[in-house]
Design a protein around this motif. Structure first.
Motif, mmCIF file in Angstrom:
data_model
loop_
_atom_site.group_PDB
_atom_site.id
_atom_site.type_symbol
_atom_site.label_atom_id
_atom_site.label_comp_id
_atom_site.label_asym_id
_atom_site.label_seq_id
_atom_site.Cartn_x
_atom_site.Cartn_y
_atom_site.Cartn_z
ATOM 1 N N LEU A 106 0.831 -1.210 0.000
ATOM 2 C CA LEU A 106 0.000 0.000 0.000
ATOM 3 C C LEU A 106 0.862 1.255 0.000
ATOM 4 O O LEU A 106 0.542 2.236 -0.674
ATOM 5 N N VAL A 133 -3.870 -10.418 -5.466
ATOM 6 C CA VAL A 133 -4.839 -11.502 -5.573
ATOM 7 C C VAL A 133 -4.565 -12.348 -6.813
ATOM 8 O O VAL A 133 -4.593 -13.576 -6.776
ATOM 9 N N ASP A 183 -11.850 -9.835 -12.641
ATOM 10 C CA ASP A 183 -11.340 -9.848 -11.272
ATOM 11 C C ASP A 183 -12.247 -10.656 -10.356
ATOM 12 O O ASP A 183 -11.777 -11.319 -9.429
ATOM 13 N N ILE A 184 -13.567 -10.588 -10.622
ATOM 14 C CA ILE A 184 -14.503 -11.372 -9.817
ATOM 15 C C ILE A 184 -14.216 -12.847 -10.016
ATOM 16 O O ILE A 184 -14.170 -13.631 -9.065
ATOM 17 N N ILE A 203 -11.912 -7.649 -2.948
ATOM 18 C CA ILE A 203 -11.802 -7.244 -4.356
ATOM 19 C C ILE A 203 -13.060 -7.644 -5.120
ATOM 20 O O ILE A 203 -13.585 -6.874 -5.938
ATOM 21 N N MET A 204 -13.578 -8.843 -4.796
ATOM 22 C CA MET A 204 -14.794 -9.294 -5.466
ATOM 23 C C MET A 204 -15.942 -8.323 -5.188
ATOM 24 O O MET A 204 -16.651 -7.905 -6.109
ATOM 25 N N THR A 222 -10.390 0.053 1.373
ATOM 26 C CA THR A 222 -9.043 -0.294 1.841
ATOM 27 C C THR A 222 -8.492 0.721 2.840
ATOM 28 O O THR A 222 -8.046 0.323 3.920
ATOM 29 N N GLU A 251 -15.300 -7.449 -17.769
ATOM 30 C CA GLU A 251 -15.305 -6.688 -16.512
ATOM 31 C C GLU A 251 -15.513 -7.609 -15.305
ATOM 32 O O GLU A 251 -15.359 -7.188 -14.177
ATOM 33 N N ARG A 300 -15.573 -5.050 -7.091
ATOM 34 C CA ARG A 300 -15.930 -5.152 -8.522
ATOM 35 C C ARG A 300 -17.441 -5.245 -8.686
ATOM 36 O O ARG A 300 -18.007 -4.653 -9.600
ATOM 37 N N ILE A 301 -18.103 -6.005 -7.814
ATOM 38 C CA ILE A 301 -19.562 -6.119 -7.921
ATOM 39 C C ILE A 301 -20.179 -4.740 -7.705
ATOM 40 O O ILE A 301 -21.142 -4.366 -8.382
ATOM 41 N N ALA A 319 -11.158 -13.894 -8.126
ATOM 42 C CA ALA A 319 -11.409 -13.978 -6.692
ATOM 43 C C ALA A 319 -12.178 -15.249 -6.369
ATOM 44 O O ALA A 319 -11.847 -15.958 -5.410
ATOM 45 N N LEU A 336 -9.875 -18.218 -6.723
ATOM 46 C CA LEU A 336 -8.913 -18.268 -5.613
ATOM 47 C C LEU A 336 -9.579 -18.779 -4.344
ATOM 48 O O LEU A 336 -9.060 -19.673 -3.669
ATOM 49 N N VAL A 337 -10.758 -18.222 -4.022
ATOM 50 C CA VAL A 337 -11.426 -18.637 -2.786
ATOM 51 C C VAL A 337 -11.794 -20.116 -2.865
ATOM 52 O O VAL A 337 -11.602 -20.867 -1.896
ATOM 53 N N LEU A 366 -9.277 -11.103 1.670
ATOM 54 C CA LEU A 366 -8.760 -10.059 0.777
ATOM 55 C C LEU A 366 -9.361 -10.217 -0.623
ATOM 56 O O LEU A 366 -9.780 -9.239 -1.257
ATOM 57 N N ALA A 367 -9.418 -11.470 -1.094
ATOM 58 C CA ALA A 367 -10.014 -11.738 -2.402
ATOM 59 C C ALA A 367 -11.490 -11.357 -2.394
ATOM 60 O O ALA A 367 -12.008 -10.802 -3.369
ATOM 61 N N THR A 368 -12.155 -11.628 -1.259
ATOM 62 C CA THR A 368 -13.569 -11.268 -1.139
ATOM 63 C C THR A 368 -13.749 -9.764 -1.263
ATOM 64 O O THR A 368 -14.690 -9.288 -1.897
#
Lengths: 325, 296
Positions: free
Chosen positions: A128, A250, A289-290, B109-110, B224, A286, B113-114, A293, A296-297, B105-107
């Motif tokens: 950051l 991520v 990234d979703i 970002i998800m 963030t 678009e 985006r949503i 994620a 990954l999860v 963290l991934a959640t």
């Protein structure tokens, strides 16, 4: 016991198979259009980044959420030295790498004493901080708008102008990076790292200087990250703070976990798959990234040791005959 | 050079913003105490609070209070969803600590985006709860919203205190934080407490987001900074200590306000992150714990 010749044939096959996969993909990319070349080039760059991250997270079993900081240093280092001060790409590449390594050693020394979520947050903070600085220090980094006019890779007057030539260079660098990773994994150094991953007190009791080895793994990861950042800057010719933002963390973790964390070829294979994924999910641009994620999860929940470890588990009974415990 | 007016003004705004950080920090503590998990997606609740409240205000034209009261439970439900869909499956499988952190963290970002896809990526704001102002005392001008922040912040802290000391559920949560095994043996449904803690900390984040939006703006990516500042507040207070988190938040808010006056607004996040690293390196168990530690 297996006879050494069988073991070596098998290990040779294990080494050659991924090399063949990578070379085939690169070969296909070289025969295709410019867009595919760009996508595969990204994959190679991320492969380098993840191979480095794997030293720290895979072999040593630590967690860093801030390696994007060092990619950022490498990227901006190359951009400023080449784009602003007209250095040759090669010295700029190594100077940025050395700079990142020194920063990693200085920052890593106090940071790596932390554990658990403190370590996670402290490393996350590193990413950051560089992100904020790359936005705010406009006179150096040109802020939000990003840095453009970065020359392509090259040595002296010889410039790799075409993207395909650059892709060959990226592939070579990736293979060298993985080769180093493979060689180090089974060296005394690599075994010490893996001992730390197994149990820190046990490693300490065996005489491994835990703090020093952790720091070394962190610095190596930073060197790879810096190299990846520099290569990105040269390959695209443009960087902005967003490139090295939180999404990069991520994305690289997705690659690492998909390919298999702690394996030598996993990071590169994961990078290849994840980079090509958007091409199969066309129209979901678009949603990209979703999708990362969610993938990954799901991996973290259902296959925490990587997808290939999961698939490998299905074949384990077969391998039992050959593998002496 | 800083004038006295500037100093007092930044102190007041610092305390206001600090209360917000404190609320987010308490949110971290609530989940951490119930489960030992650090939810890196904490800041997302602040963002969702502001964004959903704005959406209700602008689409349905409801009065402020109603919009706020509607958006808080919506955000709390999103907290429960994160718990049920992401954290619980990992928790049940005994996932590594950093894997859970990574998943949250991934959640984050998800969800960001949503939010872009459904509500758009433009920054927005809504008017202060009480129009008019700012209140002027001599040269010092204080926006009315800061009084709302301080009032509601104090109210939330009071309610939380009552919840944790007077209700069965609050006491059960505290029992979990002391020892999960014995809490389970006493018949406390520990895994349901995890869900309650996520709902509660999401609601806290939402309140913070609704309160703070009129003083600045909200957008998909404000999560963030709030999350990180809330985390810093929790760290300063010694992680897991709600009162410490509140004090840490106010301290951080004041520090940041001073940093803005001295270095300019651009580097306020860098300043806060540097404070985080320094606190982690020098007082790993919190500043207040460091002072108190002598008595043990």
């Amino acid at each position: 016991m297996t006879s050494p010749s069988i073991t070596s044939t098998r290990s040779l096959l294990r080494t050659l198979a991924p090399v063949a996969v990578v070379l085939t993909v690169m070969g296909i990319a070289l025969m295709s259009s410019g867009y595919v070349v760009t996508v595969i080039g990204f994959a190679a760059i991320y492969g380098i980044f993840c191979t480095g991250l794997n030293f720290f997270m895979g072999y040593t079993g630590q967690a860093s959420f801030g390696q994007n900081a060092f990619a950022c240093l490498g990227g901006y280092g190359s951009a400023i030295l080449c784009g602003g001060l007209y250095w040759d790409p090669l010295p700029a590449f190594f100077v940025s790498m050395a700079f990142s390594g020194i920063v990693a050693a200085i920052i890593g020394y106090p940071t790596l004493k932390l554990r658990g979520h403190y370590l996670a947050m402290a490393t996350f903070a590193l990413g950051l901080i560089t992100y904020e600085i790359s936005i705010e220090w406009v006179s150096l980094t040109q802020g939000y708008m990003g840095y453009s006019g970065i020359p392509p890779l090259g040595v002296g007057k010889f410039e790799l102008v075409s993207e395909k030539h650059q892709l060959i260079a990226l592939t070579v660098i990736l293979l060298v990076g993985i080769w180093i990773s493979t060689r180090l994994r089974d060296s005394r150094f690599g075994r010490a790292l893996r001992a730390i991953a197994g149990s820190e007190p046990a490693a300490q009791a065996l005489g491994v200087n835990v703090a020093r080895y952790k720091l070394l793994a962190f610095v190596i990861a930073a060197l790879y990250a810096s190299a990846a950042g520099s290569l990105f800057a040269h390959f695209i010719g443009f960087i902005s703070p967003e490139v090295f933002g939180g999404a990069m963390v991520v994305q690289s973790f997705t690659m690492l976990y998909l390919g298999g964390i702690g394996t030598t070829w996993g990071p590169a294979i994961g990078a290849l798959i994840v980079s090509m994924l958007p091409e199969f999910l066309r129209g979901l641009k678009e949603m990209q990234d979703i999708a990362y994620a969610i993938i990954l999860v799901s991996i973290l929940i259902f296959a925490p040791r990587g997808v290939f470890a999961l698939i490998g588990g299905w074949f384990r009974p077969k391998a039992k005959e050959g593998d002496a415990p | 050079m800083i004038t006295l007016t500037q100093l007092i003004q930044s102190l007041v705004t610092g305390v206001g913003v600090g209360l917000i950080y404190g609320l987010v920090g308490i949110g971290f503590c609530v989940i951490y105490n119930a489960s030992g998990i650090v939810n890196f997606a904490q800041g997302v609740f602040v963002m969702l609070g502001g964004m959903i409240c704005h959406a209700i205000l602008s689409k349905f034209g409801m009065p402020m209070l109603l919009a706020a009261l509607l958006s808080i439970p919506i955000v709390a439900i999103s907290g429960i969803l994160i718990e049920v869909l992401v954290v619980r499956p990992m928790w049940n499988r005994g996932a590594a600590l950093f894997a859970i952190i990574l998943a949250t963290l991934a959640t984050q970002i998800m969800i960001e985006r949503i939010t872009i896809l459904t509500l758009g990526d433009q920054p927005r704001s809504f008017p202060e709860f009480t129009l008019g102002g700012p209140l002027k005392i001599g040269d010092i001008a204080i926006g009315y919203q800061y009084f709302w922040i301080m009032g509601c912040g104090a109210l939330m802290v009071g309610l939380l205190w009552l919840f944790f000391t007077r209700t069965t559920m609050g006491r059960a949560l505290r029992a979990c934080s002391q020892n999960r095994e014995s809490a389970a043996l006493l018949g406390i449904p520990v895994s349901r407490m995890l869900m309650v803690s996520f709902a509660l900390s999401a609601a806290l984040g939402a309140v913070a987001g609704i309160l703070v939006t009129p003083t600045q703006f909200t957008a998909y990516n404000v999560g963030t900074p709030f999350g990180v500042n809330g985390f810093i507040a929790a760290i300063i207070g010694g992680f897991g200590n709600a009162a410490g988190a509140l004090a840490g938040g106010i301290l951080l808010g004041i520090l940041q306000a001073l940093a803005i006056v001295i270095f300019g607004a651009g580097f306020k996040n860098v300043a806060a992150l540097t404070v985080l690293l320094l606190v982690l390196f020098i007082f790993p168990s919190g500043i207040f714990a460091g002072l108190k530690g002598k008595s043990h």
